[in-house]
Design a protein around this motif. Structure first.
Motif, short mmCIF file in Angstrom:
data_model
loop_
_atom_site.label_atom_id
_atom_site.label_comp_id
_atom_site.label_asym_id
_atom_site.label_seq_id
_atom_site.Cartn_x
_atom_site.Cartn_y
_atom_site.Cartn_z
N ALA A 1 -30.92 43.41 6.56
CA ALA A 1 -29.58 43.73 6.04
C ALA A 1 -29.72 44.84 5.00
CB ALA A 1 -28.96 42.48 5.41
N GLU A 2 -28.92 45.86 5.14
CA GLU A 2 -29.15 47.06 4.34
C GLU A 2 -28.07 47.37 3.31
OE1 GLU A 2 -29.51 49.97 7.42
OE2 GLU A 2 -31.43 49.20 8.14
N GLY A 3 -26.80 47.34 3.75
CA GLY A 3 -25.78 48.07 3.02
C GLY A 3 -25.18 47.44 1.78
N GLY A 4 -24.94 46.10 1.79
CA GLY A 4 -24.29 45.52 0.62
C GLY A 4 -23.80 44.11 0.84
N THR A 5 -23.29 43.51 -0.23
CA THR A 5 -22.80 42.14 -0.23
C THR A 5 -21.46 42.13 -0.97
OG1 THR A 5 -25.04 41.23 -0.22
CG2 THR A 5 -23.29 39.79 -1.02
N ALA A 6 -20.41 41.69 -0.28
CA ALA A 6 -19.05 41.81 -0.82
C ALA A 6 -18.74 40.75 -1.87
CB ALA A 6 -18.03 41.70 0.32
N ALA A 7 -18.12 41.18 -2.96
CA ALA A 7 -17.66 40.25 -3.99
C ALA A 7 -16.67 40.96 -4.90
CB ALA A 7 -18.83 39.73 -4.82
N VAL A 8 -15.73 40.20 -5.41
CA VAL A 8 -14.73 40.73 -6.36
C VAL A 8 -15.36 40.74 -7.75
CG1 VAL A 8 -12.47 40.37 -7.41
CG2 VAL A 8 -12.81 39.90 -4.96
N MET A 9 -15.74 41.92 -8.23
CA MET A 9 -16.40 42.06 -9.52
C MET A 9 -15.61 42.93 -10.49
SD MET A 9 -19.15 40.35 -8.73
CE MET A 9 -20.26 40.64 -10.11
N ARG A 10 -14.46 43.48 -10.06
CA ARG A 10 -13.72 44.44 -10.88
C ARG A 10 -12.23 44.09 -10.92
NH1 ARG A 10 -18.32 45.60 -11.55
NH2 ARG A 10 -19.38 47.60 -11.38
N GLN A 11 -11.91 42.87 -11.34
CA GLN A 11 -10.49 42.50 -11.41
C GLN A 11 -9.73 43.35 -12.43
OE1 GLN A 11 -9.25 38.35 -10.74
NE2 GLN A 11 -11.38 37.84 -11.19
N ASP A 12 -10.46 43.88 -13.42
CA ASP A 12 -9.82 44.71 -14.44
C ASP A 12 -9.60 46.14 -13.96
OD1 ASP A 12 -12.56 45.10 -14.32
OD2 ASP A 12 -12.70 45.75 -16.41
N MET A 13 -10.10 46.45 -12.75
CA MET A 13 -10.01 47.83 -12.25
C MET A 13 -9.35 47.90 -10.88
SD MET A 13 -13.74 49.25 -13.50
CE MET A 13 -13.44 50.91 -12.92
N GLY A 14 -8.58 46.85 -10.52
CA GLY A 14 -7.77 46.95 -9.31
C GLY A 14 -8.15 46.02 -8.18
N ASP A 15 -9.31 45.37 -8.24
CA ASP A 15 -9.66 44.43 -7.18
C ASP A 15 -9.12 43.05 -7.55
OD1 ASP A 15 -10.67 43.66 -4.77
OD2 ASP A 15 -12.77 43.67 -5.35
N SER A 16 -9.06 42.16 -6.54
CA SER A 16 -8.57 40.81 -6.78
C SER A 16 -9.05 39.90 -5.67
CB SER A 16 -7.04 40.77 -6.84
OG SER A 16 -6.49 41.01 -5.56
N PHE A 17 -9.04 38.59 -5.95
CA PHE A 17 -9.40 37.61 -4.93
C PHE A 17 -8.43 37.68 -3.75
CE2 PHE A 17 -11.08 35.26 -8.79
CZ PHE A 17 -12.41 35.55 -8.51
N GLU A 18 -7.16 37.84 -4.07
CA GLU A 18 -6.15 37.91 -3.01
C GLU A 18 -6.38 39.11 -2.10
OE1 GLU A 18 -2.07 38.60 -4.20
OE2 GLU A 18 -1.35 37.28 -2.60
N LEU A 19 -6.78 40.24 -2.68
CA LEU A 19 -7.01 41.45 -1.90
C LEU A 19 -8.23 41.29 -0.99
CD1 LEU A 19 -5.82 44.26 -1.48
CD2 LEU A 19 -7.34 45.10 -3.27
N HIS A 20 -9.31 40.70 -1.51
CA HIS A 20 -10.49 40.45 -0.68
C HIS A 20 -10.15 39.48 0.45
CE1 HIS A 20 -15.08 39.32 -0.54
NE2 HIS A 20 -14.67 39.90 0.57
N ALA A 21 -9.36 38.46 0.13
CA ALA A 21 -8.96 37.49 1.15
C ALA A 21 -8.10 38.16 2.23
CB ALA A 21 -8.20 36.33 0.51
#
Length: 569
Positions: A50-70
């Motif tokens: 596996a090369e590229g990355g692992t997804a997680a919401v780490m920037r809720q203060d910068m526009g990401d959110s659990f709802e958006l990832h879902a």
């Protein structure tokens, strides 16, 4: 036959298996007797690829959110993911990134020291956490190093080829295993089993998978009575290196790489104008095949026509910093430096969205068996997995299954000695003694060629009917195979023969499920039923073993957050 007894058996030592072992060891404060069983040396599991990355919401203060990832995950799944599962996953995943950080993984970082993230296909926020382009390898190494703190009760069975899962009275009773190093037949008993054996990509000829990823755990679980779910959904990654199929990570496009046809056109604008190269993998793969079939590809070896993945504009510094493995692989395997020339690629079989049916905690219907990672189908990915959600799934459900199984073992008794172990050994002995005329290597070659031709990026009922007929012919021929090597110690002839039997079973389930599903959804794209049919097919395919072949039934999809809508990017 030698018999070994442990509390918890973990079959498979990739990301999910190691995370499960670490959680079980920590939950029990090192007191649980854990067996790690792998047909490879422990750090050779395919997770290191596996090369590229692992997804997680780490920037809720910068526009990401659990709802958006879902939402991205549900939409990416073409609305076949179970939405309660997705919601659980997105909330749990950031904890895993921080666990790995505290355990010492060298995440790539921003100039101000934050954990770096980059864009991945189908995600509306750049949430793929990464370690250059060696993410899986470094996650594995970090888990292994941390696990070594618990070595007192960790028992390793490296190069142990498991041939069956024994279930009696709806309880796991043991594994039959060939100790390849010592040439012994072994029974491993335990109070509980966590299945973490990965996918089945080797049923295809052109694939990103290691030679060892032959669907063993899927087939053994199926034969033992566990249900396989949604096996028709196979993901094709858009960027497999020509001619080997080696993965050119999605991080190439996440870093700004482009796809070009033979007219030097960036063609994704015609298919997914808002996402371009970072549309979900199923869409990009179909777009590439459409370009190739329209004559806008480049002629390749053995019919493997291709298009170009262009990184040249990223510049030497960015490629060396963010994509060093990609450069190493292309130079080593095809003598091409991506700093100077575009990379020849085409869609390649990459991931098994389906797997062993489990509940939201990774628990199978059998009292003391859990499954985690790609071998399982909790249904996080539905009909199409978003890039960087797979390593994440391994971490979350490795932890969940490890904790659940550890708590179970604390109060459970050892199941009775299995009565069926001797029957399994009789089958192995009969295979070794067989004098049939069929060559199992040839059968495997024909199986993989058949899947490439009939279960690819685009499918038709006529193709799949022919494919299923061929699989069943191979199934009959397989009964007449023989072995040249009659020993047990490092008998790779025997190992490959048994693997081929596993591959046939998995291929039959996947093809029958695809033939029966008369719609197009996610990674299952039918030319004769080219639209999604929610009225009739918003449901999971369930396959159970019978002597005559797979028996199909269906189960509901959890639609607790969003109703299905047309999927556009």
């Amino acid at each position: 036959m030698e018999v070994y007894n442990h509390d918890l058996i973990i079959l498979g030592t990739g990301l999910a298996g190691l995370r499960a072992a670490l959680e079980a060891a920590q939950q029990s404060k090192g007191e649980l007797d854990i067996a790690l069983v792998s047909k490879l040396q422990l750090m050779r599991a395919h997770s290191v690829a596996a090369e590229g990355g692992t997804a997680a919401v780490m920037r809720q203060d910068m526009g990401d959110s659990f709802e958006l990832h879902a939402w991205d995950t549900v939409k990416g799944s073409d609305f076949l993911a179970d939405q309660d599962v997705v919601d659980f996953f997105v909330h749990e995943m950031p904890k895993e990134i921080l666990h790995l950080d505290h355990w010492g993984i060298p995440w790539s970082r921003t100039e101000d020291g934050h954990i770096a993230q980059r864009p991945f296909g189908g995600h509306t926020y750049p949430r793929a956490v990464f370690a250059a382009d060696k993410t899986g390898h470094l996650e594995m190494q970090t888990l292994y190093d941390t696990l070594m703190k618990h070595t007192k009760k960790i028992n390793r069975y490296d190069e142990g080829f498991v041939t069956s899962i024994l279930i009696e009275n709806n309880r796991f009773a043991g594994l039959t295993m060939i100790d390849m190093i010592n040439g012994k037949l072994v029974l491993i008993r335990g109070k509980a089993l966590i299945l973490a054996t990965g996918g089945a990509g080797q049923i295809f000829g052109f694939t990103t998978y290691s030679e060892t990823v032959t669907g063993d755990g899927l087939a053994m679980a199926y034969r033992a009575g566990l249900t396989l779910k949604d096996m028709e959904f196979i993901q094709f990654h858009p960027t497999g290196l020509i001619p080997s199929g080696i993965l050119m990570t999605e991080a190439c496009r996440g870093e700004g790489g482009t796809l070009l046809n033979n007219k030097d056109e960036r063609f994704m604008g015609a298919y997914a104008p808002s996402k371009m190269e970072l549309a979900p993998r199923d869409m990009v793969s179909r777009s590439e095949m459409t370009e190739i079939e329209a004559g806008r590809g480049f002629p390749g070896p053995e019919g493997l026509d291709y298009i170009h993945l262009d990184l040249r504009h990223l510049g030497r510094k960015q490629i060396l910093e963010r994509l060093p493995l990609i450069r190493e692989v292309t130079i080593k395997h095809i003598g091409l430096d991506p700093i100077e020339k575009p990379i020849p690629i085409r869609p390649v079989a990459h991931y098994t969205m389906g797997g062993v049916h489990t509940d939201i905690k990774g628990h199978t219907p059998v009292e003391n068996i859990w499954a985690a990672g790609e071998v399982s189908c909790v249904s996080l990915h539905g009909a199409n997995r978003l890039g960087s959600n797979s390593t994440a799934e391994c971490l979350v459900w490795g932890r969940v299954a490890g904790g659940e199984a550890a708590r179970y073992c604390a109060n459970a008794s050892m199941p009775e000695m299995p009565k069926t172990a001797e029957q399994e050994w009789a089958k192995i002995e009969a295979l070794i003694a067989s004098t049939g005329t069929e060559d199992h290597y040839q059968i495997r070659k024909e199986l993989r060629k058949n899947l490439d031709a009939t279960m690819g990026v685009f499918r038709t009922g006529e193709q799949m009917e022919a494919g299923l007929k061929k699989i069943r012919e191979l199934k009959e021929r397989y009964k007449k195979i023989s072995l040249k090597d009659k020993s047990l110690r490092y008998n790779t002839d025997l190992e490959r023969a048994i693997e081929t039997g596993f591959m046939i079973d998995v291929a039959e389930v996947a093809t029958l499920g695809a033939l029966t599903r008369t719609e197009s959804r996610g990674g299952h794209a039918r030319r004769d039923f080219n639209v999604r049919d929610d009225e009739n097919w918003l449901k999971h395919t369930m396959a159970d073993y019978t002597e005559a072949g797979p028996k199909l039934s269906y189960s509901k999809v959890d639609i607790s957050m969003w109703k299905p809508v047309e999927r556009k990017y």
